[in-house]
Motif scaffolding. Structure first.
Motif, mmCIF file in Angstrom:
data_model
loop_
_atom_site.group_PDB
_atom_site.id
_atom_site.type_symbol
_atom_site.label_atom_id
_atom_site.label_comp_id
_atom_site.label_asym_id
_atom_site.label_seq_id
_atom_site.Cartn_x
_atom_site.Cartn_y
_atom_site.Cartn_z
ATOM 1 N N HIS A 9 0.888 -1.173 0.000
ATOM 2 C CA HIS A 9 0.000 0.000 0.000
ATOM 3 C C HIS A 9 0.917 1.210 0.000
ATOM 4 N N GLU A 10 0.675 2.123 -0.899
ATOM 5 C CA GLU A 10 1.570 3.257 -1.131
ATOM 6 C C GLU A 10 1.996 3.979 0.145
ATOM 7 N N GLU A 11 1.082 4.214 1.081
ATOM 8 C CA GLU A 11 1.397 4.976 2.291
ATOM 9 C C GLU A 11 1.569 4.112 3.538
ATOM 10 N N PRO A 14 4.377 0.303 2.219
ATOM 11 C CA PRO A 14 4.886 0.399 0.843
ATOM 12 C C PRO A 14 5.510 -0.873 0.273
ATOM 13 N N TRP A 77 -15.544 2.730 0.739
ATOM 14 C CA TRP A 77 -15.007 3.052 -0.574
ATOM 15 C C TRP A 77 -14.367 1.800 -1.161
ATOM 16 N N GLY A 78 -14.646 1.508 -2.421
ATOM 17 C CA GLY A 78 -14.006 0.381 -3.094
ATOM 18 C C GLY A 78 -14.487 -0.980 -2.628
ATOM 19 N N SER A 83 -14.675 -7.950 0.882
ATOM 20 C CA SER A 83 -14.365 -6.867 1.815
ATOM 21 C C SER A 83 -14.776 -7.233 3.228
ATOM 22 N N ALA A 99 -5.441 -6.909 1.128
ATOM 23 C CA ALA A 99 -5.174 -5.640 0.449
ATOM 24 C C ALA A 99 -5.844 -4.524 1.242
ATOM 25 N N PRO A 101 -7.338 -0.916 0.921
ATOM 26 C CA PRO A 101 -7.755 -0.003 -0.147
ATOM 27 C C PRO A 101 -6.980 1.315 -0.118
ATOM 28 N N LYS A 102 -6.868 1.919 -1.279
ATOM 29 C CA LYS A 102 -6.106 3.157 -1.417
ATOM 30 C C LYS A 102 -6.754 4.310 -0.652
ATOM 31 N N TYR A 103 -8.076 4.320 -0.583
ATOM 32 C CA TYR A 103 -8.793 5.423 0.060
ATOM 33 C C TYR A 103 -9.751 4.915 1.122
ATOM 34 N N THR A 104 -10.137 5.811 2.021
ATOM 35 C CA THR A 104 -11.221 5.550 2.966
ATOM 36 C C THR A 104 -12.201 6.714 2.849
#
Length: 112
Positions: A9-11, A14, A77-78, A83, A99, A101-104
Motif C-alpha cells: 500500500h503506497e502509504e 509500501p 469506498w471500493g 471486503s 489488500a 484499499p487506497k482510500y477511505t
C-alpha cells in the motif's frame, strides 16, 4: 500460527509485509501490533469503515460478517465481495492475503 500477507500500500505498507499471528486475533490488531497503521477512527467499535480491507486469499476461513458490519461495509469506498472491516474479522487457521484499499471515507485525518 497463521500467516497474514499484506499487499503493498503506497502509504501504509509500501513494501508489503508478512506476519504471523495467533488465530482469534482481529486483522486490525494483528496489523497494528506489527506496525501496519490501518486507520480505525471509531477505535475498533464497528462504527465506521476506515479499517476496511479486502481479503484476497483465505476469505472463506473467516466467520461471516455480522449484520452491523455488512451495513457499514455498504458505505465503504471500493467495496468488493471479499471486503471486511479489519476490526471485526478474526483470523482463523488459514493463511490470508490482505489488500488495504487506497482510500477511505474518512474526510478528516489528524495526521494530515
Amino acid at each position: 500460527m497463521t500467516q497474514l500477507t499484506f499487499l503493498p500500500h503506497e502509504e501504509i505498507c509500501p513494501h508489503g509485509a508478512v506476519i504471523e499471528v495467533e488465530p482469534g486475533t482481529s486483522i486490525l490488531e494483528a496489523a497494528l501490533n506489527h506496525g501496519i497503521e490501518i486507520e480505525h477512527i471509531c477505535e475498533k467499535s464497528c462504527a465506521c469503515t476506515t479499517c476496511h480491507v479486502v481479503v484476497r486469499q483465505g476469505f472463506d476461513s473467516l466467520a461471516p460478517a455480522t449484520e452491523q458490519e455488512e451495513d457499514l461495509l455498504d458505505k465503504a469506498w471500493g467495496l468488493e465481495s471479499q471486503s471486511r472491516l479489519s476490526c471485526q474479522a478474526q483470523v482463523a487457521d488459514e493463511d490470508l492475503t490482505i489488500a488495504i484499499p487506497k482510500y477511505t471515507i474518512n474526510l478528516v485525518r489528524e495526521s494530515h
